[in-house]
Design a protein around this motif. Structure first.
Motif, mmCIF file in Angstrom:
data_model
loop_
_atom_site.group_PDB
_atom_site.id
_atom_site.type_symbol
_atom_site.label_atom_id
_atom_site.label_comp_id
_atom_site.label_asym_id
_atom_site.label_seq_id
_atom_site.Cartn_x
_atom_site.Cartn_y
_atom_site.Cartn_z
ATOM 1 N N ALA A 36 1.036 -0.982 0.068
ATOM 2 C CA ALA A 36 0.075 0.285 -0.364
ATOM 3 C C ALA A 36 0.838 1.289 -0.465
ATOM 4 C CB ALA A 36 -1.029 -0.441 0.966
ATOM 5 N N PHE A 37 0.356 2.686 -0.598
ATOM 6 C CA PHE A 37 1.548 3.406 -0.866
ATOM 7 C C PHE A 37 0.845 4.410 0.042
ATOM 8 C CE2 PHE A 37 3.137 1.067 -4.012
ATOM 9 C CZ PHE A 37 4.333 1.328 -3.486
ATOM 10 N N VAL A 38 1.038 5.753 0.862
ATOM 11 C CA VAL A 38 0.410 7.093 1.068
ATOM 12 C C VAL A 38 1.302 7.936 0.224
ATOM 13 C CG1 VAL A 38 0.710 8.621 2.616
ATOM 14 C CG2 VAL A 38 0.049 6.395 2.958
ATOM 15 N N PHE A 39 0.585 8.803 -1.031
ATOM 16 C CA PHE A 39 1.316 10.000 -1.715
ATOM 17 C C PHE A 39 1.357 10.848 -1.812
ATOM 18 C CE2 PHE A 39 2.227 10.657 -6.583
ATOM 19 C CZ PHE A 39 3.362 11.088 -6.793
ATOM 20 N N ARG A 40 1.969 11.891 -1.445
ATOM 21 C CA ARG A 40 1.249 13.280 -1.550
ATOM 22 C C ARG A 40 1.974 13.940 -2.670
ATOM 23 N NH1 ARG A 40 4.494 11.718 2.129
ATOM 24 N NH2 ARG A 40 6.355 12.110 3.574
ATOM 25 N N ALA A 41 0.902 14.511 -3.399
ATOM 26 C CA ALA A 41 1.638 14.551 -4.692
ATOM 27 C C ALA A 41 1.757 16.382 -4.940
ATOM 28 C CB ALA A 41 0.276 14.219 -5.398
ATOM 29 N N PHE A 42 1.034 16.776 -5.796
ATOM 30 C CA PHE A 42 1.250 18.184 -5.908
ATOM 31 C C PHE A 42 -0.593 18.772 -6.158
ATOM 32 C CE2 PHE A 42 5.474 17.115 -8.959
ATOM 33 C CZ PHE A 42 5.980 17.681 -8.132
ATOM 34 N N GLY A 43 0.173 20.137 -5.340
ATOM 35 C CA GLY A 43 -0.910 20.777 -5.532
ATOM 36 C C GLY A 43 -2.438 20.349 -4.636
ATOM 37 N N ALA A 44 -3.641 20.043 -5.114
ATOM 38 C CA ALA A 44 -4.825 19.724 -3.898
ATOM 39 C C ALA A 44 -4.297 18.149 -4.308
ATOM 40 C CB ALA A 44 -6.101 20.442 -4.439
ATOM 41 N N GLY A 45 -3.906 17.318 -4.551
ATOM 42 C CA GLY A 45 -3.344 15.728 -3.962
ATOM 43 C C GLY A 45 -3.605 15.638 -5.939
ATOM 44 N N ASP A 46 -2.920 16.403 -6.901
ATOM 45 C CA ASP A 46 -3.047 15.591 -7.785
ATOM 46 C C ASP A 46 -1.881 15.502 -8.326
ATOM 47 O OD1 ASP A 46 -5.901 17.233 -8.107
ATOM 48 O OD2 ASP A 46 -5.162 18.907 -8.306
ATOM 49 N N ALA A 47 -1.735 14.069 -8.897
ATOM 50 C CA ALA A 47 -0.775 13.602 -9.242
ATOM 51 C C ALA A 47 -0.414 14.063 -10.327
ATOM 52 C CB ALA A 47 -0.885 11.912 -9.458
ATOM 53 N N SER A 48 1.141 14.022 -11.054
ATOM 54 C CA SER A 48 1.309 14.270 -12.155
ATOM 55 C C SER A 48 1.025 13.090 -13.403
ATOM 56 C CB SER A 48 3.067 14.887 -12.376
ATOM 57 O OG SER A 48 3.198 16.198 -11.968
ATOM 58 N N LYS A 49 0.686 13.883 -15.031
ATOM 59 C CA LYS A 49 -0.088 12.679 -15.561
ATOM 60 C C LYS A 49 0.927 11.824 -15.900
ATOM 61 C CE LYS A 49 -2.573 15.667 -18.533
ATOM 62 N NZ LYS A 49 -2.904 17.233 -19.611
ATOM 63 N N TYR A 50 2.647 11.849 -15.542
ATOM 64 C CA TYR A 50 3.109 10.686 -15.845
ATOM 65 C C TYR A 50 3.434 9.987 -15.090
ATOM 66 C CZ TYR A 50 6.414 13.190 -12.386
ATOM 67 O OH TYR A 50 6.793 14.136 -10.998
ATOM 68 N N MET A 51 1.942 9.881 -14.038
ATOM 69 C CA MET A 51 2.285 8.323 -12.495
ATOM 70 C C MET A 51 0.594 8.317 -13.096
ATOM 71 S SD MET A 51 4.597 9.633 -10.777
ATOM 72 C CE MET A 51 4.575 8.422 -9.619
ATOM 73 N N TYR A 52 0.240 8.047 -14.488
ATOM 74 C CA TYR A 52 -1.121 7.611 -14.866
ATOM 75 C C TYR A 52 -0.205 6.359 -14.435
ATOM 76 C CZ TYR A 52 -3.953 12.057 -15.543
ATOM 77 O OH TYR A 52 -4.009 12.916 -16.318
#
Length: 140
Positions: A36-52
């Motif tokens: 399992a993962f906890v991921f601190r993404a950019f902005g309002a929790g919006d991971a970058s497209k390259y993470m799709y």
């Protein structure tokens, strides 16, 4: 109530940064047995497209990931930006909403120790069990 079974060893906490290479999650699953993962993404929790692709890999392999914002006191809702909306529409991750890091990790580790299915973990992470999360249908 007192909960005593937790699986903290299977959770990886990752922070997104400029230039982060795709494949990070796959590597942690295949070489470190992350479940399992906890991921601190950019902005309002919006991971970058390259993470799709990584998020698709986790979904395909039924490995839950909860995404939060790096902003202090930020709320991750998957409602603000296009990338978050894509993640929500494709059910690629769990939104952290207003949960603290401590709450996310504790809750995820307890859910993993209960041997819940991927679907059960995804549903239960956004349930308010002990006042750790506030989910509003429209946060913006």
């Amino acid at each position: 109530s007192v909960k005593k079974d937790f699986d903290t060893a299977s959770i990886a906490s990752v922070t997104e940064f400029p230039g982060m290479k795709p494949g990070t999650f796959r590597m942690l699953v295949e070489h470190n047995d992350a479940r399992a993962f906890v991921f601190r993404a950019f902005g309002a929790g919006d991971a970058s497209k390259y993470m799709y692709d990584d998020l698709e890999y986790l979904k395909k392999n039924k490995i839950p990931i909860i995404i939060t914002s790096q902003a202090p006191n930020g709320v991750a809702s998957f409602q603000v930006n296009e990338t978050g909306q894509y993640i929500r529409e494709n059910q690629l991750a769990i939104s952290a909403y207003d949960m603290s890091m401590e709450s996310m990790i504790t809750k995820m580790s307890w859910l993993l120790a209960q041997n819940m299915s991927y679907e059960e973990v995804n549903r239960t992470m956004v349930d308010d069990l002990h006042g750790e999360i506030y989910v509003e249908s429209e946060l913006i």
